[in-house]
Design a protein around this motif. Structure first.
Motif, PDB file in Angstrom:
ATOM      1  N   HIS A  76      44.172  49.065  18.449  1.00 56.34           N
ATOM      2  CA  HIS A  76      43.857  49.932  19.591  1.00 56.34           C
ATOM      3  C   HIS A  76      43.448  49.084  20.800  1.00 56.34           C
ATOM      4  O   HIS A  76      43.976  49.231  21.903  1.00 56.34           O
ATOM      5  CB  HIS A  76      42.729  50.889  19.168  1.00 56.34           C
ATOM      6  N   PHE A  77      42.515  48.157  20.569  1.00 56.17           N
ATOM      7  CA  PHE A  77      42.008  47.286  21.622  1.00 56.17           C
ATOM      8  C   PHE A  77      43.117  46.434  22.234  1.00 56.17           C
ATOM      9  O   PHE A  77      43.142  46.215  23.457  1.00 56.17           O
ATOM     10  CB  PHE A  77      40.921  46.389  21.034  1.00 56.17           C
ATOM     11  N   SER A  78      44.025  45.934  21.405  1.00 54.55           N
ATOM     12  CA  SER A  78      45.062  45.019  21.890  1.00 54.55           C
ATOM     13  C   SER A  78      45.953  45.682  22.936  1.00 54.55           C
ATOM     14  O   SER A  78      46.391  45.031  23.895  1.00 54.55           O
ATOM     15  CB  SER A  78      45.911  44.516  20.720  1.00 54.55           C
TER      16      SER A  78
ATOM     17  N   GLY B   9      33.522  51.498  22.595  1.00 58.07           N
ATOM     18  CA  GLY B   9      33.818  52.220  23.832  1.00 58.07           C
ATOM     19  C   GLY B   9      35.285  52.225  24.202  1.00 58.07           C
ATOM     20  O   GLY B   9      35.634  52.269  25.393  1.00 58.07           O
ATOM     21  N   LEU B  10      36.168  52.175  23.196  1.00 55.25           N
ATOM     22  CA  LEU B  10      37.603  52.166  23.473  1.00 55.25           C
ATOM     23  C   LEU B  10      38.064  53.563  23.867  1.00 55.25           C
ATOM     24  O   LEU B  10      37.872  54.515  23.094  1.00 55.25           O
ATOM     25  CB  LEU B  10      38.391  51.690  22.248  1.00 55.25           C
ATOM     26  N   PRO B  11      38.657  53.732  25.034  1.00 52.69           N
ATOM     27  CA  PRO B  11      39.138  55.055  25.425  1.00 52.69           C
ATOM     28  C   PRO B  11      40.293  55.500  24.537  1.00 52.69           C
ATOM     29  O   PRO B  11      41.086  54.675  24.082  1.00 52.69           O
ATOM     30  CB  PRO B  11      39.592  54.860  26.866  1.00 52.69           C
ATOM     31  N   LYS B  12      40.378  56.773  24.304  1.00 58.55           N
ATOM     32  CA  LYS B  12      41.450  57.315  23.478  1.00 58.55           C
ATOM     33  C   LYS B  12      42.787  57.117  24.177  1.00 58.55           C
ATOM     34  O   LYS B  12      42.895  57.220  25.395  1.00 58.55           O
ATOM     35  CB  LYS B  12      41.208  58.793  23.220  1.00 58.55           C
ATOM     36  N   VAL B  13      43.804  56.809  23.390  1.00 55.71           N
ATOM     37  CA  VAL B  13      45.163  56.644  23.910  1.00 55.71           C
ATOM     38  C   VAL B  13      46.017  57.774  23.353  1.00 55.71           C
ATOM     39  O   VAL B  13      46.111  57.944  22.137  1.00 55.71           O
ATOM     40  CB  VAL B  13      45.764  55.283  23.511  1.00 55.71           C
ATOM     41  N   GLU B  14      46.617  58.544  24.240  1.00 55.82           N
ATOM     42  CA  GLU B  14      47.441  59.663  23.808  1.00 55.82           C
ATOM     43  C   GLU B  14      48.852  59.187  23.473  1.00 55.82           C
ATOM     44  O   GLU B  14      49.486  58.500  24.273  1.00 55.82           O
ATOM     45  CB  GLU B  14      47.500  60.731  24.899  1.00 55.82           C
ATOM     46  N   GLY B  15      49.321  59.535  22.298  1.00 54.26           N
ATOM     47  CA  GLY B  15      50.660  59.154  21.883  1.00 54.26           C
ATOM     48  C   GLY B  15      51.703  60.124  22.382  1.00 54.26           C
ATOM     49  O   GLY B  15      52.286  60.889  21.607  1.00 54.26           O
ATOM     50  N   THR B  16      51.922  60.104  23.687  1.00 52.82           N
ATOM     51  CA  THR B  16      52.867  61.031  24.308  1.00 52.82           C
ATOM     52  C   THR B  16      54.068  60.275  24.856  1.00 52.82           C
ATOM     53  O   THR B  16      53.980  59.101  25.199  1.00 52.82           O
ATOM     54  CB  THR B  16      52.196  61.805  25.459  1.00 52.82           C
TER      55      THR B  16
ATOM     56  N   THR C 149      39.138  53.936  31.037  1.00 53.89           N
ATOM     57  CA  THR C 149      39.234  52.505  31.327  1.00 53.89           C
ATOM     58  C   THR C 149      38.715  51.705  30.140  1.00 53.89           C
ATOM     59  O   THR C 149      37.863  52.154  29.388  1.00 53.89           O
ATOM     60  CB  THR C 149      38.420  52.136  32.579  1.00 53.89           C
ATOM     61  N   LYS C 150      39.222  50.498  29.998  1.00 54.28           N
ATOM     62  CA  LYS C 150      38.799  49.654  28.886  1.00 54.28           C
ATOM     63  C   LYS C 150      37.412  49.090  29.144  1.00 54.28           C
ATOM     64  O   LYS C 150      36.994  48.939  30.295  1.00 54.28           O
ATOM     65  CB  LYS C 150      39.806  48.514  28.695  1.00 54.28           C
ATOM     66  N   PRO C 151      36.673  48.764  28.069  1.00 50.69           N
ATOM     67  CA  PRO C 151      35.320  48.218  28.236  1.00 50.69           C
ATOM     68  C   PRO C 151      35.346  46.797  28.767  1.00 50.69           C
ATOM     69  O   PRO C 151      36.325  46.076  28.609  1.00 50.69           O
ATOM     70  CB  PRO C 151      34.748  48.263  26.811  1.00 50.69           C
ATOM     71  N   THR C 152      34.251  46.398  29.398  1.00 55.05           N
ATOM     72  CA  THR C 152      34.103  45.028  29.894  1.00 55.05           C
ATOM     73  C   THR C 152      33.642  44.128  28.759  1.00 55.05           C
ATOM     74  O   THR C 152      32.777  44.502  27.974  1.00 55.05           O
ATOM     75  CB  THR C 152      33.078  44.981  31.041  1.00 55.05           C
TER      76      THR C 152
END
Length: 373
Positions: free
Chosen positions: A212-214, A274-281, A290-293
């Motif tokens: 997910h992070f990558s 704190g990884l934002p959700k990614v929608e598989g659309t 936004t991604k975490p610092t």
């Protein structure tokens, strides 16, 4: 007299004969030891199995470990003792146990993965790039993981830097991982492991969070899939991008990315990082935030390795980058608390290094990424 006159001719033959004799003696006294037929069934690293092995003259090519480019560092003739039977097989490679012969004695067990197709050098080149890019992403991920979940295992990737040439076939050589080998997800984006117990759940959640992070850390350019290994020490990554085969034969393109995020359920590690959700659309996965610092602890930076080198199987130390300053050397996970800088190509630095916020240091000079193990 003839032998003493031409030692350079007979030395390899003598080493091979010594290896065969040593192996036959050890095999006869170790007939009760055994190895499994799968990756998850491991043997002790210094126990010779009852399977037959033979000594071979081979050529080992060692490549730089600090760059995405496939650049040769050193080539040497060597003697290896290779199992006759493979212990694991995939779609691309067949895995054999191998030992390098040093001073007439067999070294520790390593893994030699033989490419199934003739053009093994091309496969090695793609594997080298995939392993390097995945390795670069472990730095910022581990920094974030340590800051939020200090008791969770950090991730490591074995690098693809050694290519063995034996009887016109090509093998990539890497460390032999002890323990239960687990495949967490595959190149098509499907999850392959259902954890049982607290420890397995930690390893599962870290692996899924890393994929997910990558995708976030690469600015949606690609994700690391096909996460597999022992615990959180991984091997054979697949860089999967929106453009199929861009990163080689394991890059399944947008379909692989979509499938992963359609089936991925953010776990405890994803939430704590704190990884934002990614929608598989369609047509491509889309982050919802936004991604975490990533902040790298100053103590970790102070333990930076002064110099990095590539170790040949004969014990010779070969400088990885003779022309680059010591602060720009790459390093492998020699210790749990080491950190080092790694220069990146222009292509990689655009995707990775510019997305890492490093404190309290200010980045200067070439774009770099932090490798924290």
């Amino acid at each position: 007299i003839f032998f003493s006159a031409f030692p350079q001719f007979f030395a390899p033959l003598a080493a091979m004969a010594s290896a065969v004799y040593s192996h036959s003696r050890q095999s006869s006294t170790s007939s009760n030891s055994s190895v499994g037929s799968s990756v998850s069934d491991r043997a002790e690293p210094n126990v010779v199995s009852s399977r037959t092995s033979h000594a071979h003259a081979a050529t080992l090519h060692t490549y730089r470990n600090d760059t995405e480019a496939v650049e040769l560092v050193h080539t040497e003739s060597t003697i290896v003792v290779l199992d006759d039977e493979l212990f694991a097989s995939g779609n691309v490679c067949e895995a054999f146990r191998v030992r390098f012969v040093q001073a007439g004695k067999q070294g520790p067990v390593q893994v030699a993965k033989r490419y199934k197709w003739k053009d093994g050098k091309k496969g090695f080149s793609e594997d080298h790039v995939n392993a390097y890019l995945a390795g670069c992403l472990t730095g910022p991920f581990n920094a974030l993981l340590r800051s939020r979940l200090p008791h969770y295992p950090i991730v490591k990737y074995l690098q693809c830097t050694r290519l063995l040439e034996l009887k016109s076939r090509w093998y990539t050589v890497e460390e032999y991982l002890e323990g239960d080998f687990t495949k967490y997800n595959n190149i098509f984006g499907n999850e392959e492991f259902k954890p049982k117990g607290e420890e397995e759940t930690k390893h599962h959640d870290v692996s899924a969070a890393f994929s997910h992070f990558s995708f976030l850390q690469s600015d949606h350019e690609y994700a690391v899939l096909d996460v597999q290994g022992v615990g959180c020490t991984y091997t054979d990554p697949a860089i999967v991008s929106p453009e199929a085969t861009k990163y080689g034969y394991t890059d399944t393109g947008s379909s692989g990315l979509l499938r992963f995020f359609q089936t991925h359920k953010c776990n405890y590690v994803c939430q704590q990082l704190g990884l934002p959700k990614v929608e598989g659309t369609h047509p491509l996965p889309k982050p919802t935030g936004t991604k975490p610092t990533v902040n790298v602890p100053a103590a970790a930076l102070q333990s930076m390795a002064a110099y990095s080198s590539v170790q040949s199987p004969k014990g010779a130390t070969i400088p990885a980058m003779a022309a680059v300053s010591s602060t720009q050397q790459n390093c492998f996970p020699q210790a749990a608390e080491s950190a080092c800088w790694s220069p990146l190509s222009a292509h990689t630095s655009r995707q990775i290094a510019t997305t890492v916020s490093v404190a309290p240091l200010t980045m200067a000079g070439p774009a770099m990424c932090v490798m924290i193990y």
